[in-house]
Design a protein around this motif. Sequence first.
Motif, mmCIF file in Angstrom:
data_model
loop_
_atom_site.group_PDB
_atom_site.id
_atom_site.type_symbol
_atom_site.label_atom_id
_atom_site.label_comp_id
_atom_site.label_asym_id
_atom_site.label_seq_id
_atom_site.Cartn_x
_atom_site.Cartn_y
_atom_site.Cartn_z
ATOM 1 N N GLU A 1 0.694 -1.128 -0.026
ATOM 2 C CA GLU A 1 0.091 -0.062 -0.089
ATOM 3 C C GLU A 1 0.793 1.227 -0.082
ATOM 4 O O GLU A 1 0.530 2.272 -0.641
ATOM 5 C CB GLU A 1 -0.891 0.191 1.068
ATOM 6 N N LEU B 1 2.201 1.942 -3.507
ATOM 7 C CA LEU B 1 1.225 2.378 -4.312
ATOM 8 C C LEU B 1 0.986 3.880 -4.116
ATOM 9 O O LEU B 1 0.894 4.656 -5.229
ATOM 10 C CB LEU B 1 -0.004 1.560 -3.936
ATOM 11 N N ALA C 1 -4.870 3.401 -9.238
ATOM 12 C CA ALA C 1 -4.572 1.700 -8.936
ATOM 13 C C ALA C 1 -4.363 0.900 -10.346
ATOM 14 O O ALA C 1 -3.399 0.168 -10.617
ATOM 15 C CB ALA C 1 -5.729 1.232 -8.365
ATOM 16 N N MET D 1 -0.945 -0.600 -11.947
ATOM 17 C CA MET D 1 -0.703 -1.943 -12.077
ATOM 18 C C MET D 1 -0.252 -2.187 -13.518
ATOM 19 O O MET D 1 0.665 -2.896 -13.719
ATOM 20 C CB MET D 1 -2.275 -2.777 -11.884
ATOM 21 N N ASN E 1 -15.355 -5.010 -5.633
ATOM 22 C CA ASN E 1 -14.352 -4.937 -6.594
ATOM 23 C C ASN E 1 -14.634 -5.959 -7.617
ATOM 24 O O ASN E 1 -14.081 -6.818 -7.792
ATOM 25 C CB ASN E 1 -12.734 -4.747 -6.035
ATOM 26 N N GLY F 1 -11.645 -7.566 -9.594
ATOM 27 C CA GLY F 1 -10.855 -8.374 -8.676
ATOM 28 C C GLY F 1 -11.431 -9.788 -8.522
ATOM 29 O O GLY F 1 -10.891 -10.663 -8.616
ATOM 30 N N ARG G 1 -5.754 -10.911 -9.134
ATOM 31 C CA ARG G 1 -5.758 -9.539 -9.044
ATOM 32 C C ARG G 1 -6.260 -9.103 -7.756
ATOM 33 O O ARG G 1 -7.373 -9.810 -7.301
ATOM 34 C CB ARG G 1 -6.748 -8.870 -10.049
ATOM 35 N N GLU H 1 -6.463 -6.268 -4.444
ATOM 36 C CA GLU H 1 -6.256 -4.837 -4.087
ATOM 37 C C GLU H 1 -6.084 -4.624 -2.484
ATOM 38 O O GLU H 1 -7.268 -4.952 -2.155
ATOM 39 C CB GLU H 1 -7.414 -3.797 -4.759
ATOM 40 N N ASN H 2 -5.155 -4.459 -1.875
ATOM 41 C CA ASN H 2 -4.825 -4.369 -0.593
ATOM 42 C C ASN H 2 -5.357 -5.756 0.148
ATOM 43 O O ASN H 2 -5.822 -5.556 1.224
ATOM 44 C CB ASN H 2 -5.756 -3.088 0.038
ATOM 45 N N GLU H 3 -4.961 -6.710 -0.528
ATOM 46 C CA GLU H 3 -5.197 -8.009 0.078
ATOM 47 C C GLU H 3 -4.373 -8.595 0.957
ATOM 48 O O GLU H 3 -2.931 -8.636 0.728
ATOM 49 C CB GLU H 3 -5.313 -8.854 -1.163
ATOM 50 N N LYS I 1 -0.098 -6.519 3.417
ATOM 51 C CA LYS I 1 -1.224 -6.600 2.355
ATOM 52 C C LYS I 1 -0.668 -6.022 1.219
ATOM 53 O O LYS I 1 0.491 -5.035 1.298
ATOM 54 C CB LYS I 1 -2.203 -5.644 2.804
ATOM 55 N N ASN J 1 -1.108 -5.261 -3.246
ATOM 56 C CA ASN J 1 -1.705 -4.893 -4.341
ATOM 57 C C ASN J 1 -1.222 -5.715 -5.612
ATOM 58 O O ASN J 1 0.308 -5.641 -5.679
ATOM 59 C CB ASN J 1 -1.599 -3.336 -4.848
#
Length: 352
Positions: free
Chosen positions: A9, A12, A49, A53, A271, A274, A284, A286-288, A315, A317
Motif C-alpha cells: 500500500e 502504491l 490503481a 498496475m 471490486n 478483482g 488481481r 487490491e490491499n489483500e 497486504k 496490491n
Amino acid sequence: TADRVFLTEAQLQEAEHWMRMDVMRRTGLARDNLFIRRIWTRVAVGAAAAVAMAFGIWLYRDMTRPNTPYQANTLLIKNDIPPGKNAATITLDNGQVVTLNSNKTAVVIESSQLQYDDGTAIKQESMRQDAPDVLSKMYTVETPRGGQYQIVLSDGTKAWLNAASSIRFPRSFAGAKNRRIEISGEVYLEVSKDEAHPFIVRSATQEIKVLGTHFNVNDYADGSPARTTLLEGLVQVSSSQTGSINLEYRTLKPGQQAVISDQKIAVRNANLSGVVAWKDGDFRFENENVTEIMKQIARWYDVEIIYKDNVNDVKLNAAIARNRKLSQVLNMMEKTGEVKFKLEGRKIIVTK
C-alpha cells in the motif's frame, strides 16, 4: 501479456504521488495547486490503481526503489512449478466417471448426449433411461487443485469452475418447477433467463435465488467467509446450512457482494474486476492480505503453504496472469521486500 508487479500500500501511494508530480510537470500547472487537486481528485480515484498496475514494473524499479535493483530468487526458478490448466471429471447419473479432455475448455450438457463446446462427442457408457424423474438424473463436474473448466447446462446456463471446485446438476431441467444446482469452491455463473423457472444455487453456507443474471460464488471450506458477488441482474442470498428451512434472503444489486460468516450475512460494494479476474485468466488483488493471496496460489498451483513468520499484517496490491509459472508469481511478490519464499517440492515456505 506484459509482466505486472505486486506493490505494498505504501509503494502504491508513493507511485500515485510521483504520477501527480509528473502530471503537473507535463501540463505546466505545478503552481496552480487548486486546479491540480480538482483534476487529480477526479482522475486518481478511478485510475490510479489501474495505472499503477499497468505500469507496475516501471513504477517499482524506477520510482519506488531506484537504487536497489531486485535480484530474482534463482532457487524458485530451479524448483519451478507450472500453472494450473483445464482439468476436470464428470460423474454421470449411472456412476461412470469420465475424465474431461485437458485440451478442451468446456463441456456441453444435453439430455441425450455429452459433447465439448467444439462439437466433439464425449465417449461414455449407455446413459440411464430408467430414472423416474429429472432430479434423480444428476451429474457432477469436479475440478482438482490446479484445474479449471467450463460447463454449459441443458438450459444454456454457463458455469466456470475455479480450482478445487464442483457443481452438481440434473441432466435436464425439463419438468422441474425450479432449476436447482449445488456448488462448492468457486463458480462463476451466467444464468439463462426463465422467469417461470427460477434458478436456485446451493452451497454449504448459502442459498441463492436467481431469475437470470451474472454472478460469482466463492464458498471454499478453508475458513474464509463465503462471498456471492453480483455483476448483472438481481439475486437473493440467504445465510444457511444445507437443509435449513425458513430462509431469510438479502437482495443484491449489481456491484454488491454478500459476505457470510458464522451464518451472518453482510452486504457491501465489491471490486468486480478483482472478483472475476480468475475467470479472465488473472490474479488481481487490491490491499489483500498475503494469507488470502496464498490460498489462491495454493489451489491454482496445487501446493502447500507453510508460514515460518507471521505475515497477517502484510497486504499487497497485485495483478499478474495466471498462466505464469509459480516462480514468476513468487518473485514478483518478493520484489515488495515484505515477504520471502522458499520452494521445497510442492511446499512454499513463507518468511518475512
